[in-house]
Motif scaffolding. Structure first.
Motif, PDB file in Angstrom:
ATOM      1  N   GLU A  35       0.802  -1.226   0.000  1.00  0.00           N
ATOM      2  CA  GLU A  35       0.000   0.000   0.000  1.00  0.00           C
ATOM      3  C   GLU A  35       0.835   1.277   0.000  1.00  0.00           C
ATOM      4  N   THR A  36       2.062   1.205   0.472  1.00  0.00           N
ATOM      5  CA  THR A  36       2.846   2.432   0.652  1.00  0.00           C
ATOM      6  C   THR A  36       4.098   2.527  -0.209  1.00  0.00           C
ATOM      7  N   SER A  37       4.450   1.477  -0.918  1.00  0.00           N
ATOM      8  CA  SER A  37       5.696   1.492  -1.682  1.00  0.00           C
ATOM      9  C   SER A  37       5.628   2.492  -2.836  1.00  0.00           C
ATOM     10  N   ASP A  38       6.710   3.227  -3.014  1.00  0.00           N
ATOM     11  CA  ASP A  38       6.827   4.145  -4.141  1.00  0.00           C
ATOM     12  C   ASP A  38       7.236   3.408  -5.418  1.00  0.00           C
ATOM     13  N   ASP A  39       7.816   2.232  -5.244  1.00  0.00           N
ATOM     14  CA  ASP A  39       8.251   1.403  -6.367  1.00  0.00           C
ATOM     15  C   ASP A  39       7.090   0.493  -6.781  1.00  0.00           C
ATOM     16  N   GLU A  40       6.595   0.692  -7.992  1.00  0.00           N
ATOM     17  CA  GLU A  40       5.425  -0.053  -8.466  1.00  0.00           C
ATOM     18  C   GLU A  40       5.674  -1.570  -8.479  1.00  0.00           C
ATOM     19  N   ASP A  41       6.875  -1.979  -8.896  1.00  0.00           N
ATOM     20  CA  ASP A  41       7.192  -3.415  -8.939  1.00  0.00           C
ATOM     21  C   ASP A  41       7.246  -4.010  -7.537  1.00  0.00           C
ATOM     22  N   GLU A  42       7.867  -3.288  -6.625  1.00  0.00           N
ATOM     23  CA  GLU A  42       7.963  -3.755  -5.246  1.00  0.00           C
ATOM     24  C   GLU A  42       6.572  -3.880  -4.618  1.00  0.00           C
ATOM     25  N   GLY A  43       5.732  -2.907  -4.861  1.00  0.00           N
ATOM     26  CA  GLY A  43       4.371  -2.942  -4.338  1.00  0.00           C
ATOM     27  C   GLY A  43       3.579  -4.111  -4.904  1.00  0.00           C
ATOM     28  N   ALA A  44       3.731  -4.354  -6.210  1.00  0.00           N
ATOM     29  CA  ALA A  44       3.025  -5.470  -6.840  1.00  0.00           C
ATOM     30  C   ALA A  44       3.530  -6.803  -6.304  1.00  0.00           C
ATOM     31  N   ASP A  45       4.837  -6.938  -6.154  1.00  0.00           N
ATOM     32  CA  ASP A  45       5.403  -8.175  -5.603  1.00  0.00           C
ATOM     33  C   ASP A  45       4.905  -8.411  -4.180  1.00  0.00           C
ATOM     34  N   ALA A  46       4.877  -7.365  -3.383  1.00  0.00           N
ATOM     35  CA  ALA A  46       4.400  -7.487  -2.004  1.00  0.00           C
ATOM     36  C   ALA A  46       2.927  -7.887  -1.982  1.00  0.00           C
ATOM     37  N   GLY A  47       2.141  -7.316  -2.873  1.00  0.00           N
ATOM     38  CA  GLY A  47       0.728  -7.680  -2.952  1.00  0.00           C
ATOM     39  C   GLY A  47       0.528  -9.133  -3.339  1.00  0.00           C
ATOM     40  N   ASN A  48       1.312  -9.595  -4.303  1.00  0.00           N
ATOM     41  CA  ASN A  48       1.231 -11.002  -4.714  1.00  0.00           C
ATOM     42  C   ASN A  48       1.646 -11.933  -3.583  1.00  0.00           C
ATOM     43  N   ASP A  49       2.733 -11.588  -2.901  1.00  0.00           N
ATOM     44  CA  ASP A  49       3.191 -12.407  -1.774  1.00  0.00           C
ATOM     45  C   ASP A  49       2.151 -12.420  -0.660  1.00  0.00           C
TER      46      ASP A  49
END
Length: 68
Positions: A35-49
């Motif tokens: 929800e808070t990551s500025d990096d779109e890829d990091e945020g998407a990976d965290a959401g998937n995990d």
């Protein structure tokens, strides 16, 4: 194509609780990161995990409830 492998373990009640608590904390961490990551890829990976761990947590909770 991924080759899926399976691990079967046996846990004592206190070990099960520790694993369930750790998964719950990790889900919270990943949710905040997604929800808070500025990096779109990091945020998407965290959401998937987050979703994957949620499925694991549900499975473990279901098995634990049937035993306890």
């Amino acid at each position: 194509m991924a080759h899926l492998r399976e691990l079967t373990i046996s846990l004592l009640d206190w070990e099960s609780r520790a694993v369930l608590e750790a998964l719950t904390r990790e889900m919270q961490r990943l949710k905040v990161l997604a929800e808070t990551s500025d990096d779109e890829d990091e945020g998407a990976d965290a959401g998937n995990d987050f979703l994957e761990i949620g499925g694991l947590l549900e499975r473990l909770q279901s098995q634990a409830k049937s035993i306890w």
